[in-house]
Design a protein around this motif. Structure first.
Motif, mmCIF file in Angstrom:
data_model
loop_
_atom_site.group_PDB
_atom_site.id
_atom_site.type_symbol
_atom_site.label_atom_id
_atom_site.label_comp_id
_atom_site.label_asym_id
_atom_site.label_seq_id
_atom_site.Cartn_x
_atom_site.Cartn_y
_atom_site.Cartn_z
ATOM 1 N N GLU A 17 14.843 19.023 -7.939
ATOM 2 C CA GLU A 17 14.218 18.979 -9.268
ATOM 3 C C GLU A 17 12.718 18.737 -9.187
ATOM 4 O OE1 GLU A 17 16.429 15.772 -10.982
ATOM 5 O OE2 GLU A 17 18.291 16.918 -10.747
ATOM 6 N N GLN A 18 12.304 17.996 -8.171
ATOM 7 C CA GLN A 18 10.893 17.616 -8.039
ATOM 8 C C GLN A 18 10.368 17.934 -6.644
ATOM 9 O OE1 GLN A 18 10.276 13.501 -9.242
ATOM 10 N NE2 GLN A 18 12.169 13.571 -10.413
ATOM 11 N N PRO A 19 10.376 19.211 -6.274
ATOM 12 C CA PRO A 19 9.979 19.539 -4.901
ATOM 13 C C PRO A 19 8.560 19.093 -4.551
ATOM 14 C CG PRO A 19 10.229 21.528 -6.254
ATOM 15 C CD PRO A 19 10.790 20.405 -7.042
ATOM 16 N N LEU A 20 7.640 19.212 -5.526
ATOM 17 C CA LEU A 20 6.248 18.849 -5.195
ATOM 18 C C LEU A 20 6.151 17.379 -4.824
ATOM 19 C CD1 LEU A 20 4.120 20.822 -7.818
ATOM 20 C CD2 LEU A 20 4.573 21.365 -5.402
ATOM 21 N N ALA A 21 6.863 16.532 -5.583
ATOM 22 C CA ALA A 21 6.816 15.094 -5.286
ATOM 23 C C ALA A 21 7.346 14.828 -3.882
ATOM 24 C CB ALA A 21 7.639 14.326 -6.320
ATOM 25 N N TYR A 22 8.383 15.583 -3.493
ATOM 26 C CA TYR A 22 8.967 15.388 -2.156
ATOM 27 C C TYR A 22 8.034 15.875 -1.059
ATOM 28 C CZ TYR A 22 13.242 13.126 -3.376
ATOM 29 O OH TYR A 22 14.130 12.169 -3.774
ATOM 30 N N TYR A 23 7.453 17.060 -1.255
ATOM 31 C CA TYR A 23 6.523 17.543 -0.225
ATOM 32 C C TYR A 23 5.297 16.632 -0.149
ATOM 33 C CZ TYR A 23 9.442 21.637 0.351
ATOM 34 O OH TYR A 23 10.503 22.458 0.618
ATOM 35 N N ARG A 24 4.779 16.237 -1.297
ATOM 36 C CA ARG A 24 3.605 15.359 -1.322
ATOM 37 C C ARG A 24 3.895 14.057 -0.571
ATOM 38 N NH1 ARG A 24 -1.031 15.738 -1.100
ATOM 39 N NH2 ARG A 24 -1.203 17.100 -2.906
ATOM 40 N N ASN A 25 4.994 13.406 -0.934
ATOM 41 C CA ASN A 25 5.237 12.069 -0.378
ATOM 42 C C ASN A 25 5.747 12.132 1.069
ATOM 43 O OD1 ASN A 25 5.220 9.221 -0.797
ATOM 44 N ND2 ASN A 25 7.459 9.257 -0.933
ATOM 45 N N ASN A 26 6.689 13.028 1.330
ATOM 46 C CA ASN A 26 7.313 13.031 2.655
ATOM 47 C C ASN A 26 6.449 13.733 3.701
ATOM 48 O OD1 ASN A 26 9.292 11.943 1.052
ATOM 49 N ND2 ASN A 26 10.956 13.220 1.830
ATOM 50 N N VAL A 27 5.863 14.861 3.324
ATOM 51 C CA VAL A 27 5.020 15.575 4.291
ATOM 52 C C VAL A 27 3.597 15.010 4.237
ATOM 53 C CG1 VAL A 27 4.156 17.814 5.052
ATOM 54 C CG2 VAL A 27 6.459 17.639 4.084
ATOM 55 N N GLY A 28 3.050 14.881 3.018
ATOM 56 C CA GLY A 28 1.693 14.338 2.870
ATOM 57 C C GLY A 28 1.593 12.914 3.412
ATOM 58 N N GLY A 29 2.601 12.103 3.147
ATOM 59 C CA GLY A 29 2.592 10.708 3.625
ATOM 60 C C GLY A 29 2.627 10.640 5.143
ATOM 61 N N LEU A 30 3.397 11.525 5.750
ATOM 62 C CA LEU A 30 3.444 11.570 7.221
ATOM 63 C C LEU A 30 2.079 11.999 7.772
ATOM 64 C CD1 LEU A 30 4.890 11.526 9.990
ATOM 65 C CD2 LEU A 30 5.640 13.884 9.521
ATOM 66 N N LEU A 31 1.491 13.040 7.164
ATOM 67 C CA LEU A 31 0.177 13.517 7.631
ATOM 68 C C LEU A 31 -0.876 12.418 7.521
ATOM 69 C CD1 LEU A 31 0.088 17.105 6.068
ATOM 70 C CD2 LEU A 31 0.397 16.507 8.488
ATOM 71 N N GLY A 32 -0.877 11.733 6.384
ATOM 72 C CA GLY A 32 -1.845 10.648 6.190
ATOM 73 C C GLY A 32 -1.668 9.553 7.239
ATOM 74 N N ALA A 46 0.849 -1.198 0.000
ATOM 75 C CA ALA A 46 0.000 0.000 0.000
ATOM 76 C C ALA A 46 0.880 1.242 0.000
ATOM 77 C CB ALA A 46 -0.908 0.012 1.224
ATOM 78 N N ASP A 47 0.241 2.350 -0.351
ATOM 79 C CA ASP A 47 0.913 3.640 -0.400
ATOM 80 C C ASP A 47 0.413 4.463 0.796
ATOM 81 O OD1 ASP A 47 1.512 6.373 -1.027
ATOM 82 O OD2 ASP A 47 1.611 5.847 -3.160
ATOM 83 N N VAL A 48 1.338 5.092 1.517
ATOM 84 C CA VAL A 48 0.912 5.880 2.689
ATOM 85 C C VAL A 48 0.061 7.090 2.296
ATOM 86 C CG1 VAL A 48 2.713 5.218 4.313
ATOM 87 C CG2 VAL A 48 3.148 7.087 2.710
ATOM 88 N N ASN A 49 0.065 7.429 1.003
ATOM 89 C CA ASN A 49 -0.771 8.540 0.551
ATOM 90 C C ASN A 49 -2.197 8.100 0.221
ATOM 91 O OD1 ASN A 49 1.220 10.842 0.366
ATOM 92 N ND2 ASN A 49 2.285 9.229 -0.767
ATOM 93 N N ASP A 50 -2.444 6.803 0.309
ATOM 94 C CA ASP A 50 -3.761 6.259 0.000
ATOM 95 C C ASP A 50 -4.525 6.043 1.313
ATOM 96 O OD1 ASP A 50 -5.930 4.635 -0.564
ATOM 97 O OD2 ASP A 50 -4.837 3.355 -1.982
ATOM 98 N N ALA A 51 -5.372 7.019 1.653
ATOM 99 C CA ALA A 51 -6.046 7.002 2.962
ATOM 100 C C ALA A 51 -6.931 5.768 3.132
ATOM 101 C CB ALA A 51 -6.877 8.277 3.135
ATOM 102 N N THR A 52 -7.592 5.350 2.053
ATOM 103 C CA THR A 52 -8.486 4.188 2.140
ATOM 104 C C THR A 52 -7.698 2.920 2.454
ATOM 105 O OG1 THR A 52 -9.763 5.285 0.418
ATOM 106 C CG2 THR A 52 -10.367 3.020 0.923
#
Ligand code: WQD
Length: 339
Positions: free
Chosen positions: A93-108, A59-65
């Motif tokens: 080079e890919q800041p959005l991917a890093y913020y999404r995965n590292n910060v968003g994944g932690l929040l999720g 599973a992906d930590v960004n997948d809340a379900t």
């Protein structure tokens, strides 16, 4: 009954070693990964090493379900959150991917924990939160700064945990600031398997030793260090794994949170590491001194005394052993897990 621990990013380099250490310490471990930067073969190796089938959820930590289902099924008592991207250059080079995965994944992950009344988390932070160090060794109360998006995500992760603990004392958090993790399990069955050209020094040196690459590029020979090359606090990944076990025990055994360095307290230069690796492998490691890499500090090493005092943890393996174990892994798996 022993506590259940959910490991996110479980098939990665540090997590897979921590998985083994947690099993050896008697915990029930559930691993979760989306294999975005790791191999499913890790699971076979863990089964061999532990003598039991690993409990695993893809599973992906960004997948809340998906996370919701994992929490409902396994009811973890604590989470060790490794899932994140970790390449400094790529993060620019890919800041959005890093913020999404590292910060968003932690929040999720934290939101799923809250829904399920799970309030203990061990978080993978990094010595990168110290930015360009002003003085050494680095104590936990040294000034913090982010010098790239990757570092910013780790600093934000620490801030999120701190704010959460301040808002609700129910939360118990451990932020572990890793110095430079290297080496491999002594079996040679699991280790670091970077995709593409390694960004970090030891995996690069390992690939030169095994003949996959021609020579090491030494980034800068004119730093204010004893031999002019960069100095870092390399720490054996098995010691680091034990640091997670100690942090988890700390959380489960008390009511406090902690932010702590995991390093040896001893710095080695690039050339010292190259020589140690030549010794360990019995192979020559050709190198060339090239320009400095932007953003690199001359030297960086921990004051690890807080971890010793509060967690009862110290690093036990020396540089020679780090190189020997890295080499065994590299020699037995010249193409990593995909061979
Ligand atoms: C070590 C030393 C280089 C490669 C990075 C991140 C940090 C953390 C760990 C991760 C330095 C030199 C390196 C090479 C070289 N993050 N070097 N030739 O830079 O201390 O830390 O990885 O998840 O946030 O910044 O580690 O292994 O890249 O470099 O000469 O091909 O080796 O200049 O002195 P670093 P590293």
């Amino acid at each position: 009954m022993s506590a259940t621990v959910l490991l996110t990013g479980a098939t990665g380099y540090i997590a897979s070693h921590t998985w083994l250490a947690l099993l050896a310490a008697g915990y029930r471990v559930v691993g979760l990964d989306n294999f975005s930067n790791s191999s499913p073969k890790v699971l076979e190796r863990l089964a061999r090493l532990s003598g039991q089938a690993p409990l695993f959820e893809r599973a992906d930590v960004n997948d809340a379900t998906a996370l919701e289902a994992v929490f409902a099924r396994h009811r973890p008592d604590a989470v060790v959150h490794f899932a994140a991207f970790k390449a400094v250059g790529e993060s620019a080079e890919q800041p959005l991917a890093y913020y999404r995965n590292n910060v968003g994944g932690l929040l999720g992950t934290l939101e799923a924990m809250r829904r399920h009344g799970c309030s203990r988390i061990v978080f993978s932070s990094s010595a990168t939160v110290y930015g360009m160090p002003e003085s050494l060794p680095l104590r936990e109360d040294a000034p913090l700064s982010a010098i790239n998006p990757y570092g910013a995500t780790k600093l934000m992760g620490e801030t999120i945990l701190r704010d959460l603990g301040a808002a609700d004392p129910q939360w118990q958090t451990a932020a572990l600031r890793y110095f430079n993790p290297v080496g491999a399990h002594e079996s040679g069955l699991i280790g670091e398997d970077p995709r593409g050209i390694p960004n970090n020094l030891m995996p690069y040196v390992a690939q030169v030793a095994v003949g996959r690459r021609e020579r090491v590029q030494v980034f800068g020979g004119d730093y204010a260090t004893p031999d002019g090359t960069g100095v870092r606090d390399y720490i054996h990944v098995v010691d680091l794994a034990e640091g997670h076990v100690a942090a988890l025990r700390f959380l489960l055994g008390g009511r406090e949170s902690i932010t702590v360095n995991l390093g040896t307290g001893r710095g080695y230069s690039v050339l010292e590491l190259v020589r140690a690796y030549e010794q360990a492998s019995g192979r020559p490691i050709p190198y060339a001194i090239v320009a400095r890499r932007p953003g690199d500090a001359a030297a960086n090493y921990a004051d690890p005394s807080l971890a010793q005092e509060r967690l009862g943890w110290v690093a036990r393996h020396d540089l020679q052993r780090m190189c020997e174990d890295s080499w065994r892994w590299q020699r037995m798996n010249p193409q990593g897990f995909e061979a």
